[in-house]
Motif scaffolding. Structure first.
Motif, PDB file in Angstrom:
ATOM      1  N   ALA A   1       0.833  -1.212   0.000  1.00 37.48           N
ATOM      2  CA  ALA A   1       0.000   0.000   0.000  1.00 37.48           C
ATOM      3  C   ALA A   1       0.860   1.251   0.000  1.00 37.48           C
ATOM      4  CB  ALA A   1      -0.932  -0.014   1.212  1.00 37.48           C
ATOM      5  N   MET A   2       2.020   1.190   0.659  1.00 34.88           N
ATOM      6  CA  MET A   2       2.883   2.364   0.735  1.00 34.88           C
ATOM      7  C   MET A   2       3.571   2.656  -0.599  1.00 34.88           C
ATOM      8  SD  MET A   2       6.272   1.115   2.847  1.00 34.88           S
ATOM      9  CE  MET A   2       5.451   0.169   4.127  1.00 34.88           C
TER      10      MET A   2
ATOM     11  N   ASP B   1       2.837  -1.313   6.642  1.00 35.56           N
ATOM     12  CA  ASP B   1       2.064  -1.268   5.405  1.00 35.56           C
ATOM     13  C   ASP B   1       0.595  -1.580   5.658  1.00 35.56           C
ATOM     14  OD1 ASP B   1       2.387  -0.860   2.467  1.00 35.56           O
ATOM     15  OD2 ASP B   1       1.422  -2.831   2.428  1.00 35.56           O
ATOM     16  N   ASN B   2       0.327  -2.476   6.597  1.00 34.91           N
ATOM     17  CA  ASN B   2      -1.065  -2.764   6.943  1.00 34.91           C
ATOM     18  C   ASN B   2      -1.750  -1.521   7.519  1.00 34.91           C
ATOM     19  OD1 ASN B   2      -0.963  -5.448   6.133  1.00 34.91           O
ATOM     20  ND2 ASN B   2      -0.346  -6.187   8.150  1.00 34.91           N
ATOM     21  N   ALA B   3      -1.013  -0.750   8.306  1.00 35.27           N
ATOM     22  CA  ALA B   3      -1.567   0.483   8.856  1.00 35.27           C
ATOM     23  C   ALA B   3      -1.815   1.502   7.743  1.00 35.27           C
ATOM     24  CB  ALA B   3      -0.638   1.053   9.919  1.00 35.27           C
ATOM     25  N   VAL B   4      -0.902   1.562   6.775  1.00 38.35           N
ATOM     26  CA  VAL B   4      -1.084   2.462   5.634  1.00 38.35           C
ATOM     27  C   VAL B   4      -2.324   2.067   4.846  1.00 38.35           C
ATOM     28  CG1 VAL B   4      -0.085   3.252   3.451  1.00 38.35           C
ATOM     29  CG2 VAL B   4       1.370   3.012   5.486  1.00 38.35           C
ATOM     30  N   ARG B   5      -2.494   0.785   4.614  1.00 34.79           N
ATOM     31  CA  ARG B   5      -3.670   0.316   3.869  1.00 34.79           C
ATOM     32  C   ARG B   5      -4.951   0.662   4.607  1.00 34.79           C
ATOM     33  NH1 ARG B   5      -3.752  -2.787  -0.287  1.00 34.79           N
ATOM     34  NH2 ARG B   5      -1.617  -3.481   0.074  1.00 34.79           N
TER      35      ARG B   5
ATOM     36  N   ASP C   1     -10.353  12.822   1.561  1.00 31.34           N
ATOM     37  CA  ASP C   1     -10.105  14.171   2.081  1.00 31.34           C
ATOM     38  C   ASP C   1      -8.828  14.261   2.903  1.00 31.34           C
ATOM     39  OD1 ASP C   1     -10.867  12.693   4.278  1.00 31.34           O
ATOM     40  OD2 ASP C   1     -12.443  14.074   4.953  1.00 31.34           O
ATOM     41  N   THR C   2      -8.017  13.210   2.842  1.00 35.72           N
ATOM     42  CA  THR C   2      -6.860  13.102   3.729  1.00 35.72           C
ATOM     43  C   THR C   2      -5.556  12.965   2.942  1.00 35.72           C
ATOM     44  OG1 THR C   2      -8.235  12.036   5.421  1.00 35.72           O
ATOM     45  CG2 THR C   2      -5.851  11.749   5.614  1.00 35.72           C
ATOM     46  N   LEU C   3      -4.600  13.813   3.265  1.00 31.89           N
ATOM     47  CA  LEU C   3      -3.248  13.672   2.726  1.00 31.89           C
ATOM     48  C   LEU C   3      -2.527  12.586   3.515  1.00 31.89           C
ATOM     49  CD1 LEU C   3      -0.733  14.544   1.072  1.00 31.89           C
ATOM     50  CD2 LEU C   3      -0.313  16.267   2.852  1.00 31.89           C
ATOM     51  N   ILE C   4      -2.032  11.579   2.815  1.00 32.21           N
ATOM     52  CA  ILE C   4      -1.317  10.475   3.454  1.00 32.21           C
ATOM     53  C   ILE C   4       0.103  10.442   2.912  1.00 32.21           C
ATOM     54  CG2 ILE C   4      -1.227   7.976   3.820  1.00 32.21           C
ATOM     55  CD1 ILE C   4      -4.268   7.914   3.418  1.00 32.21           C
ATOM     56  N   LEU C   5       1.066  10.502   3.812  1.00 32.24           N
ATOM     57  CA  LEU C   5       2.488  10.492   3.472  1.00 32.24           C
ATOM     58  C   LEU C   5       3.158   9.310   4.155  1.00 32.24           C
ATOM     59  CD1 LEU C   5       2.974  14.237   4.359  1.00 32.24           C
ATOM     60  CD2 LEU C   5       3.083  13.396   2.032  1.00 32.24           C
ATOM     61  N   VAL C   6       4.035   8.622   3.441  1.00 33.48           N
ATOM     62  CA  VAL C   6       4.817   7.531   4.028  1.00 33.48           C
ATOM     63  C   VAL C   6       6.284   7.794   3.734  1.00 33.48           C
ATOM     64  CG1 VAL C   6       5.146   5.040   4.209  1.00 33.48           C
ATOM     65  CG2 VAL C   6       2.903   5.949   3.529  1.00 33.48           C
ATOM     66  N   VAL C   7       7.100   7.874   4.778  1.00 32.27           N
ATOM     67  CA  VAL C   7       8.496   8.250   4.589  1.00 32.27           C
ATOM     68  C   VAL C   7       9.354   7.613   5.675  1.00 32.27           C
ATOM     69  CG1 VAL C   7       8.349  10.357   6.016  1.00 32.27           C
ATOM     70  CG2 VAL C   7       9.999  10.248   4.117  1.00 32.27           C
TER      71      VAL C   7
ATOM     72  N   THR D   1      -0.313  10.269  -1.256  1.00 23.60           N
ATOM     73  CA  THR D   1      -1.575  10.305  -1.976  1.00 23.60           C
ATOM     74  C   THR D   1      -2.512  11.245  -1.245  1.00 23.60           C
ATOM     75  OG1 THR D   1      -3.324   8.927  -2.950  1.00 23.60           O
ATOM     76  CG2 THR D   1      -2.621   8.368  -0.729  1.00 23.60           C
ATOM     77  N   GLY D   2      -3.504  11.750  -1.962  1.00 26.19           N
ATOM     78  CA  GLY D   2      -4.483  12.625  -1.345  1.00 26.19           C
ATOM     79  C   GLY D   2      -4.252  14.079  -1.670  1.00 26.19           C
ATOM     80  N   PRO D   3      -5.130  14.959  -1.206  1.00 20.67           N
ATOM     81  CA  PRO D   3      -5.034  16.382  -1.535  1.00 20.67           C
ATOM     82  C   PRO D   3      -3.742  17.006  -1.029  1.00 20.67           C
ATOM     83  CG  PRO D   3      -6.680  15.983   0.196  1.00 20.67           C
ATOM     84  CD  PRO D   3      -6.300  14.662  -0.342  1.00 20.67           C
ATOM     85  N   GLY D   4      -3.018  17.647  -1.940  1.00 22.67           N
ATOM     86  CA  GLY D   4      -1.733  18.252  -1.599  1.00 22.67           C
ATOM     87  C   GLY D   4      -0.551  17.378  -1.902  1.00 22.67           C
ATOM     88  N   SER D   5      -0.785  16.135  -2.305  1.00 20.09           N
ATOM     89  CA  SER D   5       0.331  15.215  -2.539  1.00 20.09           C
ATOM     90  C   SER D   5       1.085  15.539  -3.820  1.00 20.09           C
ATOM     91  CB  SER D   5      -0.166  13.767  -2.593  1.00 20.09           C
ATOM     92  OG  SER D   5      -1.048  13.572  -3.682  1.00 20.09           O
ATOM     93  N   ASP D   6       0.522  16.391  -4.683  1.00 23.10           N
ATOM     94  CA  ASP D   6       1.190  16.713  -5.942  1.00 23.10           C
ATOM     95  C   ASP D   6       2.518  17.428  -5.731  1.00 23.10           C
ATOM     96  OD1 ASP D   6      -0.804  18.729  -5.034  1.00 23.10           O
ATOM     97  OD2 ASP D   6       0.085  19.947  -6.612  1.00 23.10           O
TER      98      ASP D   6
END
Length: 585
Positions: free
Chosen positions: A157-158, A402-406, A418-424, A554-559
């Motif tokens: 998922a990440m 990754d399960n938490a990200v999913r 409606d949520t910006l999700i970042l994985v780093v 992914t999500g709003p602002g991820s661009d």
């Protein structure tokens, strides 16, 4: 003539900063418009206050920053003066030139103050895989999804996100970062030194009077009244979770960090680290006083959970809007021990929640705030296992992350994304997946360890059993395992076999002070060999490395996540998505 030239060079050096003042924030700092910060000028010697002049774009600093100046004639009782302006702000984006003069010497730095557009995201979830290296991600994919004829049978998922970037991680004092200043860069947008968070490390003895910079959690609450959540499976006082709220030059000041957590009042705080919440007289306490912070949090309206069972009950209550969960005295246990091996501290704390359970509870509580929330979720034991050369446990905790990200992505999808999700990752470890380890004793009964490593075509594919519904193979002691090696090593006994009884401990304290030597616990295992390390004897574990880390979003602002970025830009992505730097109306 030669003496005149030397004198002239010395004079130029003096006036260009060789012994001139130090200015915080540092040169080329990026500052969010409206964010609070402290300006400090440290003079190399005791100076005359009447001759001190600090300007910002030609204007007196106190007027420009709307903050009263404090002149310190002899800082720490030394013949060194300083000027401090606390709680300053700059509301107008643009370039700022700061000049500090004592009448003889001067120093100039430049700052970039940036604004943001309108708010795009209602919520932000920042996932941090502490020490998460590309090798961990690939290994997690191989175990959780499988591979056939060279093609993966699924994606993490990440990784299955539309935006990706490489993120540089250096701190302001070193090319190699630690978790404190790396997480601080995410949380504040400012560089810091190793072991520091939320501050610019100054020359004073106290770790708590350094020039502060405002954190994302403070900004999100102050400007938007967002709910704040901090979730980890390490001690909550550890560097990554602490950096979301704390201001200290020393990351190990756990008792003080607990006090700062209480003062900040995040709506959700979960992880290990109970020992520093308990009063001195309580069993297992690490506090130096009798303050009971569990009781203080309860008195402040927090539901409290000490087990997974209690967590589920607390999160399911309709009136739970504040939640404290502390599930171990120290770090929690990783998924491999909790679900399969029952090693580590599982016997003492058998009912610890999974990171996904913590994540779900946090979402249940934080989403009750109609204004939205900021949530940081850390899978912190990846780093601790990587330090200990315990790659099996690190990979299983990567799968758990990754399960938490999913879970977060599914939750957001049901709400219209409606949520910006970042994985780093906060920093890298020098780990590499080089092939497989053939541990079939019937085919290689007497082969030395190194001859059991299969590379290129001899690597083939690992033979872990099919994963369960959560992506975990039931066994790691199979005959063809992944070969993940580290480039940074202390002296240790190598077995190339998973540690089934307890997380790996490659070293013990050495005979000389502040040194380590190989732990001989596994010395007598078949084929075990002493491997001499490549690190100084003062290092008892593998160390971080300086390569860029992977950021997916992914999500709003991820661009805004693309190409090559600096770790301070992660803060800027979040600030922009939340519109934290909009001009005042």
């Amino acid at each position: 003539m030669r003496h005149l030239i030397i004198a002239a060079v010395a004079a130029v050096a003096c006036n260009t900063g060789a012994i001139a003042q130090t200015i915080y924030p540092i040169d080329r700092a990026d500052i969010l418009s409206g964010a609070r910060f402290d300006l400090k000028v440290e003079f190399a010697a005791k100076v005359d206050q009447d001759k001190v002049r600090v300007t910002i774009n030609g204007q007196d600093a106190a007027a420009a920053l709307k903050a009263p100046p404090l002149f310190i004639d002899r800082e720490d009782n030394k013949d060194q003066s300083a000027l401090v302006l606390r709680g300053a702000t700059l509301d107008t984006p643009g370039a700022y030139t700061v000049v500090a003069s004592d009448g003889v010497n001067s120093r100039t730095v430049t700052w970039n103050v940036f604004g943001t557009g309108a708010r795009k995201a209602k919520n932000v979830i920042l996932f941090i895989g502490d020490g998460l290296s590309p090798a961990h991600r690939v290994a997690a994919r191989l175990l959780a999804k499988g591979i056939a004829q060279g093609k993966s049978l699924g994606k993490l998922a990440m990784d299955d996100m539309p935006q990706m970037a490489l993120v540089a991680t250096a701190g302001s004092d070193s090319i190699i970062t630690d978790s404190a200043n790396a997480a601080s860069a995410f949380a504040t947008g400012h560089k810091a030194v190793v072991n520091a968070m939320g501050v610019y490390a100054d020359r004073t003895a106290s770790p708590f009077d350094d020039p502060r910079v405002e954190t994302i959690t403070s900004l999100a609450r102050r400007k938007l009244d967002l709910a704040i959540g901090i979730v980890t499976n390490t001690e909550v006082e550890d560097a990554t979770p602490a950096a979301m709220v704390a201001h200290t030059r020393r990351r190990n000041t756990y008792n003080d960090i607990v006090e700062q957590f209480f003062a900040a009042g995040p709506d959700v705080l979960m992880g290990g680290g109970l020992a520093n919440f308990l009063p001195k007289g309580a069993p297992g306490s690490k506090r130096a006083d009798e303050t009971d912070y569990v009781a203080k949090f309860k008195e402040a309206g927090y539901a409290y959970a000490a087990t997974a069972t209690e967590l589920a009950a607390a999160a399911n209550k309709a009136d739970t809007r504040k939640l404290l969960g502390l599930f171990a005295l120290g770090n929690m246990d990783g998924v491999l021990d909790r679900k399969f091996l029952k090693g580590g501290g599982v016997a003492k704390s058998p009912d610890q929640p999974d990171l996904t359970q913590q994540m779900q509870a946090a979402l249940d509580v934080l989403s009750k705030n109609g204004n939205g929330f900021f949530l940081m979720v850390e899978s912190g034991l990846i780093d601790k296992y990587a330090h200990a050369l315990d790659f099996d446990r690190a990979v299983y905790d990567t799968i758990m992350l990754d399960n938490a990200v999913r879970l977060a992505r599914d939750w957001s999808a049901k709400r219209g994304d409606d949520t910006l999700i970042l994985v780093v990752a906060d920093h890298n470890h020098p780990n590499a997946l080089v092939g497989t380890i053939n541990d079939d004793m019937s085919t290689l009964p007497n082969a030395p360890l190194r001859e059991r490593v299969g590379v290129y075509d001899k690597a083939g594919f690992p033979n872990y059993p099919a994963p369960d519904a959560e992506g975990y193979p039931a066994r790691i002691d199979v005959s063809r395992r992944l070969a993940i090696f580290s480039a940074s090593l202390p002296d240790h006994y190598e077995t190339l076999r998973p540690k089934l009884d307890h997380p790996n401990e490659p070293t013990v304290k050495g005979d000389e002070a502040n040194t380590f030597k190989a732990n001989d616990k596994h010395k007598e295992l078949p084929g075990a060999m002493l491997r001499l390390g490549n690190l100084p004897a003062m290092m008892g574990a593998s160390v971080h490395s300086g390569e860029d880390v992977i950021l997916t979003a992914t999500g709003p602002g991820s661009d805004r996540v693309r190409g090559s970025m600096d770790n301070t830009e992660v803060f800027r992505v979040i600030a922009d998505a939340l519109g934290l730097g909009q001009p005042k109306q």
